[in-house]
Motif scaffolding. Structure first.
Motif, short mmCIF file in Angstrom:
data_model
loop_
_atom_site.label_atom_id
_atom_site.label_comp_id
_atom_site.label_asym_id
_atom_site.label_seq_id
_atom_site.Cartn_x
_atom_site.Cartn_y
_atom_site.Cartn_z
N VAL A 1 0.83 -1.20 0.00
CA VAL A 1 0.00 0.00 0.00
C VAL A 1 0.87 1.25 0.00
N LYS A 2 1.92 1.24 0.78
CA LYS A 2 2.82 2.40 0.81
C LYS A 2 3.42 2.66 -0.56
N GLY A 3 3.72 1.61 -1.30
CA GLY A 3 4.27 1.77 -2.64
C GLY A 3 3.30 2.48 -3.57
N ILE A 4 2.02 2.12 -3.50
CA ILE A 4 1.01 2.79 -4.32
C ILE A 4 0.88 4.25 -3.91
N VAL A 5 0.80 4.49 -2.60
CA VAL A 5 0.67 5.86 -2.10
C VAL A 5 1.86 6.71 -2.56
N ASP A 6 3.07 6.19 -2.38
CA ASP A 6 4.26 6.94 -2.76
C ASP A 6 4.30 7.24 -4.25
N LYS A 7 3.85 6.28 -5.05
CA LYS A 7 3.84 6.44 -6.50
C LYS A 7 2.89 7.56 -6.91
N ILE A 8 1.73 7.61 -6.28
CA ILE A 8 0.76 8.66 -6.61
C ILE A 8 1.23 10.01 -6.11
N VAL A 9 1.78 10.05 -4.91
CA VAL A 9 2.27 11.31 -4.35
C VAL A 9 3.38 11.89 -5.22
N ALA A 10 4.26 11.02 -5.71
CA ALA A 10 5.36 11.49 -6.55
C ALA A 10 4.85 12.10 -7.85
N LYS B 1 2.00 13.80 -8.11
CA LYS B 1 1.18 14.98 -7.85
C LYS B 1 2.04 16.24 -7.81
N ARG B 2 1.35 17.38 -7.85
CA ARG B 2 2.04 18.62 -7.59
C ARG B 2 2.51 18.60 -6.13
N PRO B 3 3.41 19.48 -5.72
CA PRO B 3 3.93 19.43 -4.35
C PRO B 3 2.82 19.35 -3.31
N MET B 4 2.95 18.40 -2.39
CA MET B 4 1.95 18.19 -1.35
C MET B 4 2.27 19.07 -0.15
N PRO B 5 1.25 19.51 0.59
CA PRO B 5 1.52 20.32 1.78
C PRO B 5 2.05 19.52 2.96
N PHE B 6 2.01 18.18 2.86
CA PHE B 6 2.42 17.33 3.97
C PHE B 6 3.26 16.16 3.46
N ALA C 1 -5.91 7.57 -4.72
CA ALA C 1 -5.70 8.86 -5.37
C ALA C 1 -6.80 9.85 -5.00
N HIS C 2 -8.02 9.36 -4.91
CA HIS C 2 -9.14 10.21 -4.49
C HIS C 2 -8.89 10.77 -3.09
N GLU C 3 -8.49 9.91 -2.15
CA GLU C 3 -8.24 10.37 -0.78
C GLU C 3 -7.07 11.35 -0.74
N LEU C 4 -6.04 11.09 -1.53
CA LEU C 4 -4.92 12.02 -1.58
C LEU C 4 -5.33 13.35 -2.19
N GLY C 5 -6.37 13.33 -3.03
CA GLY C 5 -6.92 14.57 -3.55
C GLY C 5 -7.51 15.42 -2.43
N GLU D 1 -1.04 10.34 -14.14
CA GLU D 1 0.36 10.75 -14.18
C GLU D 1 1.27 9.68 -13.57
N ALA D 2 0.75 8.93 -12.60
CA ALA D 2 1.54 7.88 -11.95
C ALA D 2 1.63 6.61 -12.79
N GLY D 3 0.88 6.55 -13.91
CA GLY D 3 0.98 5.40 -14.80
C GLY D 3 -0.15 4.40 -14.68
N TYR D 4 -1.19 4.73 -13.92
CA TYR D 4 -2.32 3.81 -13.77
C TYR D 4 -3.38 4.05 -14.84
N ASN D 5 -4.21 3.04 -15.05
CA ASN D 5 -5.32 3.14 -15.98
C ASN D 5 -6.44 3.94 -15.31
N PRO D 6 -6.90 5.05 -15.90
CA PRO D 6 -7.93 5.87 -15.24
C PRO D 6 -9.24 5.16 -15.03
N ASN D 7 -9.51 4.10 -15.81
CA ASN D 7 -10.74 3.35 -15.61
C ASN D 7 -10.83 2.72 -14.23
N GLY D 8 -9.69 2.61 -13.56
CA GLY D 8 -9.68 2.00 -12.24
C GLY D 8 -10.58 2.71 -11.24
#
Length: 477
Positions: free
Chosen positions: A65-74, A76-81, A124-128, A208-215
């Motif tokens: 799970v951390k790998g997916i989170v890190d991939k999406i965060v990387a 994104k535009r700069p995160m505040p946290f 990705a939704h939650e990170l949004g 942007e992280a390389g995932y299929n948007p249909n997900g």
């Protein structure tokens, strides 16, 4: 103090899942919530969640799970946290974020995903929500909500859902009675705006992280089909008061139609997802339901992970002899898989066959030196054999991987005490109680460690523990 902690925790949990709040013309709760405030709040709630909500400690699941989170965060535009993730053992299709950049994913969501892109879509939704600081804005807007009525209503809703027993449900009903009329529609409209924003921002980052948007819409369709969000689980479930899934699925699919095919034709490598799902099914799904799922699959189609999982479930049901037969089938199918080796080693450790357990766990660690769970059981086995010179360094490796795990601190303290290092034993027992949110017991162990401190280094270690106890006590008061 315990009630205040619970009520505050319930408030943030409800806010993070979009729960509706009652209106009241009272003083402001927050006028402006800074990033610094959010970080502080997040640290405090994270400590409570980790102590009270069944955080999964399996490194296979956590690292995935951390790998997916890190991939999406990387992507994104700069995160505040700085984003921190954890997995919670709960069968609901759920994920939520709290202030300060903390995101939690439920095992039920992972188990129900058919592809990694589907899981990534919800993350990705939650990170949004996190990147857009929706939580801070919601808390700021709550200045129109009286503190007492807000906490009472949210705690009541939480108790009514989470309590399980009749008394808890009645208490929840009493707390929430009469407090939900008025501004619910306004809060729902606000929630719709947040959700649409998080959907679109999340889709941008997952693409942007390389995932299929249909997900993303596919995962929402799974939620809609199973309808777990409408009442299952131990806490308010994902999307229970969010805008209709049909609406969201519709506008997301409309947006995807306008995307280039190079995005929509992306394929997922679901190998790691399947391994994680195997562990969730075997260990964290109700045992009878899990066994039924294994029985529904022809044995001719079993993989080593299926044999292993069925063995784990049968052990949970105390059918030890049958469990051993399936574990042996798992080893026969693939005795080079570090996950199979680890789980077989754990099985033989738990059933008292220590020689075989030691052999399998050592091989598992050789295959995957970073597997903290294999190292944990190997250390326990070494300690039981009186081999403290190996058990202590092994458990310290586990602690390096999970430095705030109460159970690891407990067993390291126990092993150190058995080896004759009473100072180290009490020190780590103190940390164990600290991370269990038992400050009084933590102080008692710290005092015993202090009385045994001999060197300046020992004294510094005790002072560090005492300072952390004081810091966490102040946060929780």
């Amino acid at each position: 103090m315990r009630f205040r902690r619970f009520a505050t925790f319930a408030l943030v949990m409800a806010l993070s899942t979009g729960m509706l709040l009652p209106p009241a013309p009272a003083q402001a709760l927050f006028e402006s919530l800074s990033i610094k405030d959010e970080k502080k709040m997040g640290r405090e709630f994270d400590a409570m969640i980790r102590a009270k909500m069944g955080v999964v400690g399996d490194p296979l699941i956590d690292s995935y799970v951390k790998g997916i989170v890190d991939k999406i965060v990387a992507a994104k535009r700069p995160m505040p946290f700085t984003i921190k993730s954890a997995v919670l053992a709960n069968n609901s299709l759920n994920a939520f974020a709290i202030p300060g950049g903390y995101i939690y994913v439920f095992t039920g969501l992972i188990a129900s995903a058919e592809t990694e892109s589907e899981l990534a879509g919800v993350i990705a939704h939650e990170l949004g929500h996190v990147s857009e600081r929706h939580m801070a804005r919601r808390l700021e807007k709550s200045k129109f909500v009286g503190i007492a009525s807000m906490v009472g209503a949210v705690a009541g809703i939480f108790l009514g859902i989470a309590g399980g027993g009749d008394s808890a449900g009645k208490l929840g009903q009493a707390l929430v009675m009469g407090s939900q009329a008025g501004a619910q529609q306004a809060m729902l409209n606000y929630s719709r705006s947040d959700e649409r924003d998080a959907d679109h921002v999340g889709m941008n980052s997952m693409v942007e992280a390389g995932y299929n948007p249909n997900g993303m819409p596919q995962m929402f369709e799974i939620m809609q089909k199973k309808k777990w969000f409408s009442g299952g689980g131990d806490i308010p479930s994902y999307l229970s008061t969010h805008p209709g899934l049909a609406e969201r699925i519709g506008y997301l699919k409309g947006r995807i139609k306008r995307m280039p095919e190079r995005f929509t034709q992306r394929k997922d490598d679901n190998t790691r997802l399947r391994r994680v799902q195997a562990i969730i099914l075997a260990k964290l799904t109700p045992a009878d339901a899990a066994l039924g799922k294994y029985k529904s699959k022809p044995e001719s189609e079993y993989t080593a992970l299926d044999f292993m999982g069925r063995g784990i479930v049968l052990l949970r049901l105390k059918r030890t002899r049958e469990a051993e037969q399936w574990m042996e089938k798992a080893l026969a199918a693939n005795d080079d898989d570090p996950l199979v080796l680890r789980e077989a080693g754990r099985f033989y450790y738990k059933t008292g066959q220590t020689a075989k357990a030691g052999m399998l766990l050592q091989k598992a660690v050789f295959k995957d030196p970073k597997d903290a769970l294999a190292l944990f059981y190997l250390s326990l086995l070494q300690a039981e054999n009186g081999d403290y010179n190996r058990a202590i360094p092994t458990m310290r490796k586990v602690l390096a991987a999970v430095p705030e795990d109460a159970e690891v601190h407990y067993y390291l303290g126990k092993i150190l005490g058995e080896s004759g290092d009473d100072f180290g034993g009490y020190l780590h027992l103190g940390y164990s109680e600290l991370y269990l949110l038992h400050p009084r017991k933590a102080r008692a162990h710290a005092a015993k460690a202090q009385s045994l401190a001999k060197s300046e280094e020992d004294k510094e270690k005790v002072e560090k523990l005492k300072e952390l106890i004081q810091k966490k006590t102040q946060k929780g008061s």
